[in-house]
Design an enzyme around this catalytic site. Structure first.
Site, PDB file in Angstrom:
ATOM      1  N   TYR A 274       0.845  -1.189   0.000  1.00 42.61           N
ATOM      2  CA  TYR A 274       0.000   0.000   0.000  1.00 42.61           C
ATOM      3  C   TYR A 274       0.889   1.250   0.000  1.00 42.61           C
ATOM      4  CZ  TYR A 274      -4.034  -3.004   0.822  1.00 42.61           C
ATOM      5  OH  TYR A 274      -5.017  -3.958   0.683  1.00 42.61           O
TER       6      TYR A 274
ATOM      7  N   ARG B  57       0.277  -2.372  10.673  1.00 43.37           N
ATOM      8  CA  ARG B  57       0.261  -3.594   9.852  1.00 43.37           C
ATOM      9  C   ARG B  57       1.575  -3.636   9.090  1.00 43.37           C
ATOM     10  NH1 ARG B  57      -4.046  -7.042   7.753  1.00 43.37           N
ATOM     11  NH2 ARG B  57      -3.054  -9.051   8.154  1.00 43.37           N
TER      12      ARG B  57
ATOM     13  N   CYS C 194     -11.844 -19.606   0.177  1.00 41.05           N
ATOM     14  CA  CYS C 194     -12.219 -19.511  -1.240  1.00 41.05           C
ATOM     15  C   CYS C 194     -12.179 -18.068  -1.728  1.00 41.05           C
ATOM     16  CB  CYS C 194     -13.603 -20.095  -1.446  1.00 41.05           C
ATOM     17  SG  CYS C 194     -14.934 -19.174  -0.602  1.00 41.05           S
TER      18      CYS C 194
ATOM     19  N   CYS D 227     -15.682 -12.721   0.059  1.00 45.53           N
ATOM     20  CA  CYS D 227     -14.973 -11.559   0.621  1.00 45.53           C
ATOM     21  C   CYS D 227     -14.185 -10.833  -0.468  1.00 45.53           C
ATOM     22  CB  CYS D 227     -14.095 -11.974   1.793  1.00 45.53           C
ATOM     23  SG  CYS D 227     -13.046 -13.421   1.509  1.00 45.53           S
TER      24      CYS D 227
ATOM     25  N   LYS E 139      -7.879 -28.718  -0.001  1.00 42.67           N
ATOM     26  CA  LYS E 139      -9.305 -28.387   0.123  1.00 42.67           C
ATOM     27  C   LYS E 139      -9.902 -29.004   1.389  1.00 42.67           C
ATOM     28  CE  LYS E 139     -11.477 -26.587  -2.763  1.00 42.67           C
ATOM     29  NZ  LYS E 139     -11.980 -27.081  -4.052  1.00 42.67           N
TER      30      LYS E 139
END
Length: 664
Positions: A181, A229, A367, A371, A451
């Site tokens: 960022y 962060r 997955c 989101c 998975k």
């Protein structure tokens, strides 16, 4: 739960004591703001629900302090400076409710996205950056920030943090010297080509981040916690090119030695805690790890940082396994466990763990369809397995006026979700499943080791439906007459879908992906997978990991051409894992027919024979809606959901089921 007692010990960040070791990781709060930069009711309910669920520290998703240098558009995410009165009023309402549950809450403040701004959220062109560098997504050159603009943003951080303090927030988190960022772009020499006091040596590249924390401490007081962060490693191979786990490469971003040095400097500047991950937008699968990344992937990096600094370290990154979380705390790798997507999936994760109800924790599948996929495509934060996430009040389940007996045909994910919702509301659902177990297509879909959470979701449904006393009748092939004679007040058809197959001549060595995943057939050593969608790519990687020679044949001109909305972190990692695992790929190609040696392929106008012991079809699914078509004029209250309605993915199967079952 006694076993995990250490996870529920208090911990301090600066002057603030947090009741347990769990933090809610910041996730982009798209759709949770109002047009004046405050929190809307969805946002307030969303964060409050996670506090109610036992999380010790709530860290909001990104909010902005500046709307002039980099424009974001109000109503996307909150801004603590755009309309101070509105932000403080709505923020205060939220923090008071969070505090009622003895949780603390930090507001995440951002300098901006710079070169990584997602195009759907991009306001002014060109986007800004520390230097005139390439944008992450667009073929555009970013505009270099001026010193005056940097100073303006720094000043805004002080104002934004003060407004957060007035609104009742217990501290702030700065977004971020991580993931590439804007602050991180200044910190990394690969992006920062400046020759003024904000470029050059590491101290200069960190000057922006230093001025931010100093301004906040000056404005809010030294006792007001400011966390950061932070990513000690970028995994950047080149522009828009990231490294895979286990890949040898030359780091173009921040590497561990500089990461350690930067961490020490940042703490010296005044940051009270470091929230650690790794990665960048150029290697997005590290910052937003899909299921192809191992659990707890940030732990080694958190430990490196923890050993270098004297402030608390928070560790995120697929940390939903409580055994893994406990071992990270006990090993001294971190002081707090950060849960992001797991708290989207189940807002009550922490309380369920504390009370020993781990079987009832709804798992995150990694997955990223609900989101990051929806943030990327629709600027909306949701969850694939939890339709109520980010709309807790609107999706609240209401008891019915009349209790009904509801017959559900199909025990796949749609049928299970429908039964769960109906039972919670007070109805009496009965599931009829033609096989001997619940799960449907989730069973073969969850066969590859990466998975595993698909199978955990099945176990969660089994435990939940048993707890709700839902009747399940296995090994019953439901006919139209069975439904007509059942006396049910309502009927839900959730018969799912079946794999598409086609004739290739001699079909003795032609199988479906499901048959191979379920080990119903031996595919041999040399395998041709027909179809380069999600199922085909995951199948090919799984086979390659099991020492098979695999070729994907895809009709489209690229892999994953028809899958949506896949988060770029998932799709880009999957695309790269295919060749990384030695899988051959033939795009713009199709299979014509089998031969004794293998199969004939037509590729860009030419035909050729490929050696193959088996040909595995992964070309999609057909909706199984025959039963619905037979009954739709006979039953007043009948619904068709999930793949039976339209072949899609787990998310829409669950969402369909929730919507229909919530309104019967």
């Amino acid at each position: 739960m006694e076993k995990y007692k250490k996870l529920f010990e208090p911990v301090k960040i600066g002057s603030v004591e947090i009741k347990n070791r769990f933090a809610m990781a910041p996730m982009g709060p798209l759709g949770l703001a109002d047009s004046n930069g405050g929190f809307n009711q969805r946002g307030i309910e969303y964060y409050t629900a996670r506090a109610r669920g036992g999380t010790g520290l709530i860290i909001t998703g990104v909010t902005f302090v500046d709307e002039e240098v980099e424009q974001h558009g109000m109503g996307n995410v909150p801004s603590s400076t755009y309309n101070s009165v509105q932000f403080i009023r709505t923020g205060r309402e939220m923090t008071e409710r969070i505090h009622a549950y003895d949780s603390k809450v930090f507001l995440q403040l951002s300098a901006g996205f710079g070169r990584v701004t997602i195009p759907t959220n991009l306001g002014e062109f060109p986007p800004v950056a520390p230097s005139p560098i390439q944008h992450r997504w667009l073929d555009k050159t970013c505009r270099e920030l001026t010193i005056d603009e940097i100073k303006k943003i720094v000043k805004k951080f002080g104002q934004g943090a003060l407004n957060a303090k007035r609104a009742g927030f217990d501290g702030v988190q700065i977004h971020a010297v991580h993931e590439g960022y804007l602050l991180d772009q200044f910190a990394i020499a690969f992006f920062n080509h400046r020759t003024d006091e904000y470029g050059g040596c590491l101290e200069n590249r960190l000057r922006f981040a230093r001025e931010v924390v100093e301004e906040i401490k000056r404005t809010c007081g030294k006792d007001f916690p400011v966390t950061l962060r932070y990513s000690p490693k970028s995994f950047i191979k080149d522009w828009r090119e990231g490294a895979l786990p286990g890949e040898e490469f030359e780091e173009k971003g921040r590497d561990i030695p500089e990461g350690i040095e930067a961490a020490k400097l940042l703490v010296n500047y005044g940051y009270d805690a470091l929230d650690v991950d790794v990665g960048s937008y150029d290697s997005w699968w590290w910052s937003h790890p899909p299921m192809y990344q191992k659990k707890g992937l940030y732990i080694p990096y958190a430990k490196i940082v923890k050993e270098a600094v004297g402030v608390p370290v928070i560790c995120a990154g697929r940390m939903d396994n409580p055994e893994l979380a406990l071992s990270a705390i006990e090993d001294g790798a971190c002081d707090m466990i950060s849960l992001g997507r797991p708290l989207l999936a189940d807002e009550n994760y922490v309380n369920k763990l504390r009370s020993g109800k781990t079987a009832f924790i709804r798992p995150c599948l990694s997955c990223q369809e609900g989101c990051m996929g929806r943030i990327q495509e629709f600027s909306a934060l949701n969850c694939a397995v939890n339709p109520a996430a980010c709309r807790e009040k609107e999706a609240a389940l209401i008891p019915p006026l009349k209790i009904k007996n509801v017959l559900i045909v199909g025990g796949g994910v749609a049928g299970c979700e429908a039964a769960r919702v109906l039972a919670l509301r007070g109805h009496k659902p009965t599931i009829y499943e033609k096989s001997s177990r619940l799960g449907g297509n989730l069973i073969p879909g969850g066969a590859p080791e990466f998975k595993e959470d698909d199978h955990l979701l099945i176990k969660w449904y089994e435990a939940t439906l048993d707890d709700l006393n839902v009747e399940v009748r296995f090994n019953v092939e439901v006919t139209a007459d069975i439904v007509r004679n059942s006396g049910a007040d309502a009927v839900i058809i959730a018969t799912g879908s079946s794999p598409k197959i086609f004739d290739l001549g001699d079909n003795r060595k032609v199988y479906t992906a499901e048959e191979i995943l379920m080990k119903k057939a031996d595919p041999g050593k040399d395998i041709v997978v027909v179809g380069g969608g999600l199922v085909g790519c995951e199948l090919a990687i799984w086979l390659a990991e099991n020492n098979k020679n695999v070729t994907i044949v895809e009709l489209q001109n690229k892999l994953l051409a028809l899958n949506s909305p896949l988060c770029h972190a998932n799709s880009e990692m999957l695309e790269r894992l295919v060749p990384f695992n030695g899988v051959n790929v033939l795009t713009s190609s199709k299979v014509l027919n089998t031969t004794d040696k293998g199969v004939i392929i037509e590729s860009i106008g030419e035909t050729k024979e490929i050696k193959a012991d088996s040909i595995v079809l992964a070309v999609g699914y057909n909706a199984e809606k025959t039963l619905y078509e037979e009954l739709k004029y006979d039953i007043d209250d009948i619904h068709v959901i999930g793949d039976a309605r339209k072949v899609s993915n787990i998310m829409y199967a669950i969402w369909d089921a929730y919507e229909v079952a919530a309104n019967i």
